[in-house]
Design a protein around this motif. Structure first.
Motif, PDB file in Angstrom:
ATOM      1  N   MET A   1      -0.885 -46.518   4.926  1.00 20.73           N
ATOM      2  CA  MET A   1      -0.042 -46.012   5.767  1.00 20.73           C
ATOM      3  C   MET A   1       1.149 -45.428   5.231  1.00 20.73           C
ATOM      4  O   MET A   1       1.928 -44.577   5.672  1.00 20.73           O
ATOM      5  CB  MET A   1       0.256 -47.561   6.726  1.00 20.73           C
ATOM      6  CG  MET A   1       1.748 -47.400   7.699  1.00 20.73           C
ATOM      7  SD  MET A   1       0.707 -46.209   9.017  1.00 20.73           S
ATOM      8  CE  MET A   1       1.741 -46.859  10.477  1.00 20.73           C
ATOM      9  N   LEU A   2       1.688 -46.266   3.968  1.00 20.86           N
ATOM     10  CA  LEU A   2       2.811 -45.711   3.286  1.00 20.86           C
ATOM     11  C   LEU A   2       2.665 -44.319   2.781  1.00 20.86           C
ATOM     12  O   LEU A   2       3.302 -43.520   2.767  1.00 20.86           O
ATOM     13  CB  LEU A   2       3.140 -46.847   2.258  1.00 20.86           C
ATOM     14  CG  LEU A   2       4.349 -46.376   1.329  1.00 20.86           C
ATOM     15  CD1 LEU A   2       5.427 -46.242   2.059  1.00 20.86           C
ATOM     16  CD2 LEU A   2       4.681 -47.518   0.263  1.00 20.86           C
ATOM     17  N   LYS A   3       1.323 -44.204   2.234  1.00 29.37           N
ATOM     18  CA  LYS A   3       1.030 -42.746   1.714  1.00 29.37           C
ATOM     19  C   LYS A   3       0.907 -41.743   2.923  1.00 29.37           C
ATOM     20  O   LYS A   3       1.391 -40.674   2.678  1.00 29.37           O
ATOM     21  CB  LYS A   3      -0.537 -42.742   1.381  1.00 29.37           C
ATOM     22  CG  LYS A   3      -0.484 -43.578  -0.112  1.00 29.37           C
ATOM     23  CD  LYS A   3      -2.117 -43.402  -0.550  1.00 29.37           C
ATOM     24  CE  LYS A   3      -2.347 -44.117  -1.866  1.00 29.37           C
ATOM     25  NZ  LYS A   3      -3.869 -44.070  -2.386  1.00 29.37           N
ATOM     26  N   ARG A   4       0.636 -42.114   4.004  1.00 31.41           N
ATOM     27  CA  ARG A   4       0.725 -41.156   5.099  1.00 31.41           C
ATOM     28  C   ARG A   4       2.075 -40.728   5.582  1.00 31.41           C
ATOM     29  O   ARG A   4       2.492 -39.611   5.648  1.00 31.41           O
ATOM     30  CB  ARG A   4      -0.041 -41.802   6.380  1.00 31.41           C
ATOM     31  CG  ARG A   4       0.103 -40.971   7.498  1.00 31.41           C
ATOM     32  CD  ARG A   4      -0.725 -41.457   8.753  1.00 31.41           C
ATOM     33  NE  ARG A   4      -1.986 -40.593   8.730  1.00 31.41           N
ATOM     34  CZ  ARG A   4      -3.033 -40.778   9.594  1.00 31.41           C
ATOM     35  NH1 ARG A   4      -3.024 -41.876  10.014  1.00 31.41           N
ATOM     36  NH2 ARG A   4      -3.948 -40.021   9.424  1.00 31.41           N
ATOM     37  N   ILE A   5       2.980 -41.935   5.324  1.00 31.31           N
ATOM     38  CA  ILE A   5       4.487 -41.621   5.703  1.00 31.31           C
ATOM     39  C   ILE A   5       5.113 -40.755   4.752  1.00 31.31           C
ATOM     40  O   ILE A   5       5.891 -39.775   5.018  1.00 31.31           O
ATOM     41  CB  ILE A   5       5.231 -42.876   5.975  1.00 31.31           C
ATOM     42  CG1 ILE A   5       4.842 -43.545   7.172  1.00 31.31           C
ATOM     43  CG2 ILE A   5       6.702 -42.813   5.878  1.00 31.31           C
ATOM     44  CD1 ILE A   5       5.295 -45.053   7.318  1.00 31.31           C
ATOM     45  N   VAL A   6       4.591 -40.922   3.394  1.00 26.51           N
ATOM     46  CA  VAL A   6       5.101 -40.376   2.265  1.00 26.51           C
ATOM     47  C   VAL A   6       4.815 -38.768   2.294  1.00 26.51           C
ATOM     48  O   VAL A   6       5.490 -37.779   2.261  1.00 26.51           O
ATOM     49  CB  VAL A   6       4.774 -40.752   0.855  1.00 26.51           C
ATOM     50  CG1 VAL A   6       5.301 -39.884  -0.343  1.00 26.51           C
ATOM     51  CG2 VAL A   6       5.588 -42.104   0.845  1.00 26.51           C
ATOM     52  N   GLY A   7       3.594 -38.630   2.631  1.00 21.99           N
ATOM     53  CA  GLY A   7       2.958 -37.220   2.619  1.00 21.99           C
ATOM     54  C   GLY A   7       3.674 -36.375   3.882  1.00 21.99           C
ATOM     55  O   GLY A   7       3.917 -35.360   3.738  1.00 21.99           O
ATOM     56  N   ILE A   8       3.960 -37.003   5.240  1.00 23.35           N
ATOM     57  CA  ILE A   8       4.226 -36.271   6.202  1.00 23.35           C
ATOM     58  C   ILE A   8       5.880 -35.961   5.738  1.00 23.35           C
ATOM     59  O   ILE A   8       6.280 -34.812   6.155  1.00 23.35           O
ATOM     60  CB  ILE A   8       4.248 -37.123   7.397  1.00 23.35           C
ATOM     61  CG1 ILE A   8       2.911 -37.486   8.040  1.00 23.35           C
ATOM     62  CG2 ILE A   8       5.198 -36.643   8.532  1.00 23.35           C
ATOM     63  CD1 ILE A   8       2.668 -38.309   9.344  1.00 23.35           C
ATOM     64  N   SER A   9       6.436 -36.979   5.345  1.00 26.66           N
ATOM     65  CA  SER A   9       7.886 -36.745   4.645  1.00 26.66           C
ATOM     66  C   SER A   9       8.047 -35.370   3.963  1.00 26.66           C
ATOM     67  O   SER A   9       8.899 -34.536   3.863  1.00 26.66           O
ATOM     68  CB  SER A   9       8.515 -37.841   4.071  1.00 26.66           C
ATOM     69  OG  SER A   9       8.614 -38.918   5.144  1.00 26.66           O
ATOM     70  N   ILE A  10       7.252 -35.467   2.835  1.00 28.77           N
ATOM     71  CA  ILE A  10       7.000 -34.240   2.045  1.00 28.77           C
ATOM     72  C   ILE A  10       6.942 -32.715   2.514  1.00 28.77           C
ATOM     73  O   ILE A  10       7.472 -31.741   2.497  1.00 28.77           O
ATOM     74  CB  ILE A  10       5.989 -34.465   0.790  1.00 28.77           C
ATOM     75  CG1 ILE A  10       6.427 -35.681  -0.133  1.00 28.77           C
ATOM     76  CG2 ILE A  10       5.725 -33.214  -0.136  1.00 28.77           C
ATOM     77  CD1 ILE A  10       5.348 -36.116  -1.161  1.00 28.77           C
ATOM     78  N   ILE A  11       5.681 -32.958   3.577  1.00 27.06           N
ATOM     79  CA  ILE A  11       5.676 -31.625   4.408  1.00 27.06           C
ATOM     80  C   ILE A  11       6.651 -31.350   5.109  1.00 27.06           C
ATOM     81  O   ILE A  11       6.999 -30.052   5.273  1.00 27.06           O
ATOM     82  CB  ILE A  11       4.197 -31.917   5.413  1.00 27.06           C
ATOM     83  CG1 ILE A  11       2.941 -32.060   4.508  1.00 27.06           C
ATOM     84  CG2 ILE A  11       4.058 -30.812   6.241  1.00 27.06           C
ATOM     85  CD1 ILE A  11       1.851 -32.596   5.092  1.00 27.06           C
ATOM     86  N   ILE A  12       7.410 -32.340   5.856  1.00 26.79           N
ATOM     87  CA  ILE A  12       9.020 -31.872   6.553  1.00 26.79           C
ATOM     88  C   ILE A  12       9.861 -31.348   5.576  1.00 26.79           C
ATOM     89  O   ILE A  12      10.533 -30.335   5.865  1.00 26.79           O
ATOM     90  CB  ILE A  12       9.229 -33.111   7.400  1.00 26.79           C
ATOM     91  CG1 ILE A  12       8.304 -33.670   8.531  1.00 26.79           C
ATOM     92  CG2 ILE A  12      10.547 -32.818   7.842  1.00 26.79           C
ATOM     93  CD1 ILE A  12       8.590 -34.785   9.022  1.00 26.79           C
TER      94      ILE A  12
END
Length: 195
Positions: A1-12
């Motif tokens: 879950m944390l990886k997904r949040i970090v990944g989405i933050s990087i994309i944004i």
């Protein structure tokens, strides 16, 4: 879950950076469209290569004397040209408006070299290599004198803040006109006729 949040933050964050760069490029593009070169002789006009800094040298003053070596390894001294009108141009190979005006300068020189001396001082200190200047002149076969300002001393004496900048000097060695920005053949012809 944390990886997904970090990944989405990087994309944004990346998308925001791309959007910001796109907006900045649009602004610069619009500014460039509205920033035409000045070839009118109006030193107060705004344009691509025209500086807002006032030139401390004035029309009517004696042109500062100098002695520089040319590309042909000959010494050129301004005071030795007294008695002839002089178009004293400051330029560099990396300057698009400089390259734009050089064919017109050659045409003018071909027609009027007996009455008017065209001297194109290269700001050699600003070039990547001195050899670039020689290669550029040889490529386009320019034949007017090209003195090399390797220490930027003449640039400093003439208070050149943007290139191209041209000084029109009369037969007595006095500055008749200062022109920032590129020139065309008709502008040079009219300016010399009016001196």
């Amino acid at each position: 879950m944390l990886k997904r949040i970090v990944g989405i933050s990087i994309i944004i964050a990346l998308a925001g950076g791309v959007l910001y760069n796109y907006v900045q490029q649009k602004k610069e593009s619009e500014a460039t469209k509205n920033n035409a070169y000045n070839v009118t002789g109006d030193t107060e006009a705004e344009g691509g290569m025209i500086s807002s800094v006032k030139n401390p040298l004035d029309v009517g003053e004696n042109a500062p004397d100098f002695s520089l070596n040319t590309l042909d390894e000959e010494k050129l001294q301004l005071s030795e040209l007294q008695g002839k009108k002089v178009i004293l141009n400051f330029w560099a190979t990396w300057c698009p408006p400089c390259r734009e005006e050089m064919p017109a300068m050659q045409e003018f020189y071909d027609h009027f070299k007996d009455e008017v001396e065209v001297v194109a001082i290269n700001l050699t200190k600003s070039e990547s290599k001195k050899e670039d200047v020689a290669a550029y002149i040889e490529k386009y076969d320019y034949t007017y004198p090209i003195p090399l300002d390797e220490k930027a001393e003449v640039r400093s004496a003439y208070k050149v803040v943007a290139v191209p900048t041209t000084y029109f000097i009369d037969e007595e060695g006095k500055i008749a006109k200062i022109h920032p920005g590129p020139m065309d053949y008709q502008f040079m012809k009219k300016t010399v006729e009016d001196m």
